[in-house]
Design an enzyme around this catalytic site. Structure first.
Site, PDB file in Angstrom:
ATOM      1  N   TYR A  53       8.845  -7.393   7.807  1.00 56.06           N
ATOM      2  CA  TYR A  53      10.233  -6.928   7.745  1.00 56.06           C
ATOM      3  C   TYR A  53      10.890  -6.892   9.114  1.00 56.06           C
ATOM      4  CZ  TYR A  53       8.276  -5.516   3.303  1.00 56.06           C
ATOM      5  OH  TYR A  53       7.619  -5.525   2.104  1.00 56.06           O
ATOM      6  N   ASP A 110       3.278  -1.481 -13.150  1.00 60.46           N
ATOM      7  CA  ASP A 110       2.833  -1.857 -11.809  1.00 60.46           C
ATOM      8  C   ASP A 110       2.251  -0.606 -11.155  1.00 60.46           C
ATOM      9  OD1 ASP A 110       2.558  -2.409  -9.133  1.00 60.46           O
ATOM     10  OD2 ASP A 110       4.517  -3.364  -8.898  1.00 60.46           O
ATOM     11  N   LYS A 161      -3.502  -2.551  -3.633  1.00 57.48           N
ATOM     12  CA  LYS A 161      -3.540  -1.590  -2.532  1.00 57.48           C
ATOM     13  C   LYS A 161      -4.879  -0.861  -2.374  1.00 57.48           C
ATOM     14  CE  LYS A 161       1.135  -1.085  -1.110  1.00 57.48           C
ATOM     15  NZ  LYS A 161       2.256  -1.511  -1.951  1.00 57.48           N
ATOM     16  N   TYR A 191      10.120  -1.299  -6.740  1.00 53.34           N
ATOM     17  CA  TYR A 191       9.605  -2.271  -5.778  1.00 53.34           C
ATOM     18  C   TYR A 191       8.362  -2.922  -6.384  1.00 53.34           C
ATOM     19  CZ  TYR A 191       7.449  -4.571  -1.877  1.00 53.34           C
ATOM     20  OH  TYR A 191       6.879  -5.533  -1.081  1.00 53.34           O
TER      21      TYR A 191
HETATM   22  C1  LIG Z   1       2.837  -2.851  -2.305  1.00 51.11           C
HETATM   23  C2  LIG Z   1       3.298  -3.064  -3.682  1.00 51.11           C
HETATM   24  C3  LIG Z   1       3.395  -4.348  -4.239  1.00 51.11           C
HETATM   25  C4  LIG Z   1       3.085  -5.598  -3.435  1.00 51.11           C
HETATM   26  O1  LIG Z   1       1.763  -5.659  -3.050  1.00 51.11           O
HETATM   27  P1  LIG Z   1       1.346  -6.627  -1.810  1.00 51.11           P
HETATM   28  O2  LIG Z   1      -0.141  -6.502  -1.761  1.00 51.11           O
HETATM   29  O3  LIG Z   1       2.028  -6.065  -0.607  1.00 51.11           O
HETATM   30  O4  LIG Z   1       1.813  -7.978  -2.151  1.00 51.11           O
HETATM   31  C5  LIG Z   1       3.811  -4.465  -5.547  1.00 51.11           C
HETATM   32  N1  LIG Z   1       4.125  -3.371  -6.282  1.00 51.11           N
HETATM   33  C6  LIG Z   1       4.026  -2.130  -5.792  1.00 51.11           C
HETATM   34  C7  LIG Z   1       4.351  -0.959  -6.669  1.00 51.11           C
HETATM   35  C8  LIG Z   1       3.628  -1.927  -4.467  1.00 51.11           C
HETATM   36  O5  LIG Z   1       3.571  -0.684  -3.973  1.00 51.11           O
END
Ligand SMILES: *Cc1c(COP(=O)(O)O)cnc(C)c1O
Length: 430
Positions: free
Chosen positions: A22, A251, A280, A150
């Site tokens: 970023y 997600d 993550k 996000y």
């Molecule tokens: C961090 C994140 C992503 C993207 O994951 P990356 O490993 O950075 O590509 C997608 N969705 C959520 C909710 C996230 O916190």
């Protein structure tokens, strides 16, 4: 600025050649040079130590250099670091898939391993689109989501990120246009807002013929604004998506593995989505890996189609090192002490952040599980805030109007108190 010429040279090269997240190129703010990390502490090249309240973007839940994770990695490196996953398989990935099926809500039976969170969201969206294509409803191509979300930085995930925070205006004409409803009303404990629930239900019904899926972050919207909502909206989404032939994607890349106080945030609502993304904290912050899980209905639907395969296959799919360290990380969670730790963190952050509510310009202080947030009525002054934090021995990375922490679960109450104090101080100078 350091006087050590070796450090200065590294930072000069960094500024010249290395593009950071970023950021512009060349960078306008020099990053901190980290030499080592262990437990909850980062050791900088200039000798300073910082308590890490970020868990390296929410991933290092057990802290750094955990002996069990280090050993798992070394042991796996002694067998094989990688083999392709097409036509070959291996025990670490098989064990990981089995563990994920057991740990996630009932009904998610099949696991697609990917190399990052964004890719796991890509795969989730591809699964949903392909499911409808394969089952004779190719017109179902759009996604519905609520604002404030996000889901990653690659293109299809970007299309379901918050349309303002996700910089959609920059990408108009490039991103697919999805269906957005307002962000869920804030507050994990806030009563269900009936009029919002109606809007949610009505919008899904209105667009049902063109909707492939509803895609949301359950309970916590992370990078889109660190907002919490009543899990009841997830139950509602489960009912209306089922009633309208729309798939539901959760997600849990940010919320998985205990961060909200439940192992997966979906448990707060007691529902199973059709597709689930994790990432993550999956590898305890050691290696890049994520996974997309789906139900048998989704998998069979895809496999009945004209093209009966899921056309996706990252080079490093199922990486044995990442699988082995993920298995070890999940193993560390098995005794359930994470639950006490997350509760303890919640209590300590609530107490420590309470004084922030009296700071001028602070509009909200909120804590859920291992997440503590101080929200301002203006953008954080990054230079002043970072100085306030690092001078108190704390590493955090505020964004927009938010100063927040997601500490490793192993952080002591004493260190948590230092983090909370530093957050209050950062709010004061912002
Ligand atoms: C961090 C994140 C992503 C993207 O994951 P990356 O490993 O950075 O590509 C997608 N969705 C959520 C909710 C996230 O916190």
């Amino acid at each position: 600025m350091t006087s050590d010429p070796a450090i200065r040279e590294l930072l000069r090269l960094d500024a010249h050649h290395v593009w950071h997240p970023y950021g512009p190129m060349p960078a306008t703010v020099a990053p901190l040079l980290v030499e080592e990390a262990s437990g909850v502490r980062l050791r900088l090249a200039d000798g300073r130590q910082l308590i890490d309240g970020m868990s390296s973007w929410w991933a290092a839940i057990h802290g750094y250099r955990h002996p069990v994770l280090d050993a798992a990695l070394a042991e796996q490196a002694g067998r094989m670091s990688h083999v392709m996953f097409g036509g070959l398989t291996h025990e670490p990935a098989i064990r990981l898939a089995k563990a994920l099926v057991e740990l996630t809500p009932d009904g998610l039976e099949h696991v697609f391993l990917c190399d990052s969170g964004s890719v796991s969201v890509e795969v989730a969206l591809k699964m949903c689109l392909q499911y409808w294509r394969s089952t004779g409803r190719p017109g179902k191509t759009r996604m519905l989501t609520w604002r404030g979300g996000y889901h990653g930085d690659t293109f299809h995930p970007m299309s379901v990120c918050d349309p303002e925070g996700g910089m959609h205006s920059l990408w108009r004409g490039v991103l697919p246009e999805q269906v957005f409803v307002q962000a869920p009303p804030p507050g994990f404990d806030a009563p269900l807002d009936e009029s919002y629930a109606d809007v949610l239900a009505r919008t899904v019904e209105e667009h049902a013929d063109e909707l492939a899926a509803v895609v949301v972050e359950p309970v916590v919207q992370g990078a889109g604004g660190m907002r919490f909502h009543n899990p009841g909206y997830l139950r509602l989404l489960r009912e209306i998506t089922r009633a309208n032939d729309v798939l539901l994607v959760f997600d849990e890349i940010a919320t998985g593995f205990g961060r909200t106080g439940a192992f997966f945030a979906a448990e707060h609502a007691g529902v199973t989505p059709d597709v689930l993304c994790v990432g993550k904290a999956l590898t305890g912050g050691y290696l890049t890996m994520a996974a997309t899980l789906c139900t048998t209905e989704v998998a069979e639907g895809i496999s009945r189609g004209e093209v009966p395969v899921l056309a996706h296959g990252p080079t490093f799919m199922g990486n044995p090192l990442a699988s082995a360290v993920a298995n070890a990380s999940i193993g560390l969670l098995a005794d359930g002490t994470w639950r006490d730790d997350v509760r303890r963190i919640e209590r300590t952050l609530r107490e420590g952040l309470a004084p922030a509510a009296d700071v001028e310009g602070v509009v909200d202080v909120r804590v859920l599980g291992g997440i503590g947030v101080v929200q301002l009525d203006h953008a954080v002054d990054m230079a002043a805030a970072t100085e306030a934090l690092t001078s108190r021995g704390v590493w955090l990375r505020p964004f927009r109007d938010l100063i927040y922490t997601m500490p490793p679960y192993i952080m002591s109450d004493a260190d948590l108190a230092v983090v909370a104090e530093a957050m209050v101080a950062a709010a004061e100078v912002s």
